[in-house]
Motif scaffolding. Structure first.
Motif, mmCIF file in Angstrom:
data_model
loop_
_atom_site.group_PDB
_atom_site.id
_atom_site.type_symbol
_atom_site.label_atom_id
_atom_site.label_comp_id
_atom_site.label_asym_id
_atom_site.label_seq_id
_atom_site.Cartn_x
_atom_site.Cartn_y
_atom_site.Cartn_z
ATOM 1 N N MET A 71 -34.964 -11.846 -39.332
ATOM 2 C CA MET A 71 -36.211 -12.381 -39.862
ATOM 3 C C MET A 71 -36.014 -13.797 -40.396
ATOM 4 N N ASN A 72 -34.928 -13.997 -41.106
ATOM 5 C CA ASN A 72 -34.677 -15.308 -41.712
ATOM 6 C C ASN A 72 -34.455 -16.368 -40.631
ATOM 7 N N ILE A 87 -39.211 -16.502 -40.251
ATOM 8 C CA ILE A 87 -40.123 -15.657 -41.007
ATOM 9 C C ILE A 87 -40.218 -16.132 -42.454
ATOM 10 N N LEU A 108 -38.672 -7.133 -46.493
ATOM 11 C CA LEU A 108 -37.985 -7.406 -45.233
ATOM 12 C C LEU A 108 -36.495 -7.161 -45.326
ATOM 13 N N SER A 109 -35.854 -7.598 -46.429
ATOM 14 C CA SER A 109 -34.389 -7.565 -46.481
ATOM 15 C C SER A 109 -33.836 -6.563 -47.477
ATOM 16 N N PRO A 126 -45.129 -10.866 -39.351
ATOM 17 C CA PRO A 126 -43.931 -10.573 -40.154
ATOM 18 C C PRO A 126 -44.164 -9.515 -41.230
ATOM 19 N N THR A 185 -43.481 -5.518 -41.128
ATOM 20 C CA THR A 185 -42.189 -4.847 -41.255
ATOM 21 C C THR A 185 -42.197 -3.767 -42.337
ATOM 22 N N ALA A 210 -37.888 -6.831 -35.484
ATOM 23 C CA ALA A 210 -37.492 -8.223 -35.757
ATOM 24 C C ALA A 210 -37.124 -8.939 -34.466
ATOM 25 N N SER A 241 -39.340 -12.057 -32.964
ATOM 26 C CA SER A 241 -38.624 -13.336 -32.943
ATOM 27 C C SER A 241 -38.454 -13.877 -31.527
#
Length: 494
Positions: A69-70, A74, A107-108, A285, A288, A314, A318
């Motif tokens: 994602m990063n 995102i 997300l993380s 995004p 998620t 993801a 992406s």
């Protein structure tokens, strides 16, 4: 002799040995001196058995999803979305920082990833807008602790693995506390705005943004599906509270689809075209956490399977929807997530091995007797345990601390009437806040690295925000409904 494992562990830590080796060296040395050489093989074998777990597979996959994602851009979209919502407030970019942390948490689930990803974007922007670098770094570090509280959460996966609790129940129990931390930090920013003359801000909406026809269509469909889901959920909740029957599925879906379209039509008239594009760019995004929690709640997949779905989603957005990544980017992403995952899993394995000596030493029983002898009042005991956890969190990472202290402290407080999920949230939030607490909070060092500001300077600037987080911890502690209502409504706890 084995009762000295904890003091020896702390001494080894203080002389600078990494936590992984300290967790193995302290009990290993005592077992050798105690003449229990045979137990050494069991101790180090438990490093592997502690890692060899299906539920723990969720950790590396969620970390990989966060990296994807990063790298896929995102993070920047979430920041732009937050700016469009919060940028007009006094101290606007500080509010944007906090809201971005709340969104990024879905997300993380990692405080370190939050500090690194958002800090590299927002700290320079805040400094350019008139904020001091130490203030920007402090609010970034303070808000990053929201990451492991709002699901998905790595430390809650670890707690569930160690204590045999439901991952889904812990995920749901973390939603309200995480939002409370974010709202509390925003209130503190507002209080500090006049005192420190924080910059005023206008609504920040970038006007040069574009969105492809494919993503535009997907965003429109997903936004309407989300609105229908929210309306349906509210309808079911109200119907259950009033004791009335729900609408038939088909009629309800048609009705809510019409209502959602009316809502979006009204909103479209109030927004500029650039604002609509910024909001649409955030829709894909932000699915998620919806996919992760939705799938777990309706029973489509387990939390571990959800982590794999998060990675697949993801990659899909992406590579094929946003087209912000190339195949050449994958090796570096896989390398970073592998290094991060291996660090966490090695700590988990060492902590599980460490727990072997904890059991042999009978320290849990002795500590339980000592804690219960301090007071018969459960509220006083909860206060004392919060102080203990806060101090532990200053020096020890949340994952190992949970594995070491969870089996010791959890049964004690369950015995005096604290719900297991409630205690899990108390422990998880407390140790997470420790990540931003001087002198050894990990995210302080990450924020220092990203901002170039000294850790000591950030530590002073972060104190008002830590005070807010401590207040939230005590609210969670003494009002169980804050953490238990959502999982109870969802049927995951009684």
């Amino acid at each position: 002799m084995l009762i000295w494992f904890l003091p020896l562990f702390l001494v080894i830590l203080m002389i600078g040995m990494p936590v992984f080796f300290a967790l193995l060296a302290a009990p290993g040395l005592l077992l050798y001196l105690d003449g229990q050489e045979r137990m050494l093989a069991t101790l180090y074998r438990n490093v592997f058995t502690g890692i060899d777990s299906f539920p723990l597979m969720a950790l590396p996959f969620f970390m990989l999803a966060g990296e994807l994602m990063n790298r896929g851009g995102i993070t920047l979209r979430l920041v732009e979305f937050s700016q469009a919502i919060m940028g007009h407030l006094r101290g606007g970019l500080a509010h944007v920082n906090i809201l971005s942390s709340i969104l990024f948490a879905g997300l993380s689930g990692s405080a370190v990833a939050d500090t690194s990803a958002l800090g590299s974007t927002l700290i320079p922007a805040m400094e350019k807008n008139g904020y001091t670098r130490k203030f920007a770094a402090a609010i970034t570090a303070a808000s990053s602790v929201i990451g492991p509280i709002i699901p998905p959460s790595g430390i809650m996966i670890i707690y569930a693995y160690v204590m045999g609790e439901s991952v889904a129940a812990l995920f749901l129990a973390g939603i309200v506390p995480g939002v409370m931390v974010g709202v509390g930090l925003m209130l503190m920013v507002r209080l500090l705005a006049d005192r420190y003359d924080l910059p005023k801000a206008e609504r920040i909406v970038k006007k040069d943004q574009t969105i492809s026809a494919t993503e535009n269509l997907i965003a429109r469909v997903l936004a309407r599906l989300n609105m229908i889901g929210v309306l349906w959920g509210l309808h079911v909740l109200v119907a259950s509270l009033l004791g009335t029957a729900s609408l038939p599925p088909l009629a309800g879906l048609i009705g809510f689809a019409v209502v959602s379209e009316l809502i979006f039509t009204a909103a479209r008239k109030r927004m500029s075209e650039p604002a609509r594009i910024v909001y649409k760019r955030a829709v894909v995004p932000l699915q998620t956490p919806v996919i992760i929690l939705g799938g777990i709640l309706i029973g489509v997949f387990t939390p571990t399977e959800a982590s794999v779905i998060a990675v697949a989603y993801a990659i899909l957005i992406s590579f094929f929807i946003l087209r912000s990544m190339k195949l050449a980017d994958l090796p570096a992403i896989l390398m970073r997530s592998a290094l991060g995952s291996s660090t966490v899993l090695l700590l988990v394995g060492a902590a599980v091995a460490f727990k072997t000596v904890v059991a042999l030493s009978h320290a849990p029983e002795e500590l339980a007797e000592f804690i219960l002898s301090l007071s018969e009042n459960p509220y006083m005991l909860l206060f004392l345990i919060n102080i203990l956890l806060f101090i532990v969190g200053m020096f020890l990472d949340a994952g190992p601390a949970i594995i070491i202290l969870g089996p010791i402290l959890g049964p004690i407080f369950v015995e005096i009437g604290v719900h297991p999920v409630h205690f899990a949230i108390i422990m998880s939030v407390n140790l997470t806040v420790g990540l931003a607490t001087p002198p050894m909070g990990l995210v302080l060092f990450v924020a220092s690295s990203v901002s170039g500001e000294r850790v000591e300077t950030i530590s002073k600037a972060i104190l008002p925000f830590l005070a807010v987080e401590v207040v939230v911890i005590f609210l969670i502690t003494y009002f169980p409904a804050i953490s238990l209502t959502v999982p109870r409504l969802a049927g995951f706890i009684q």
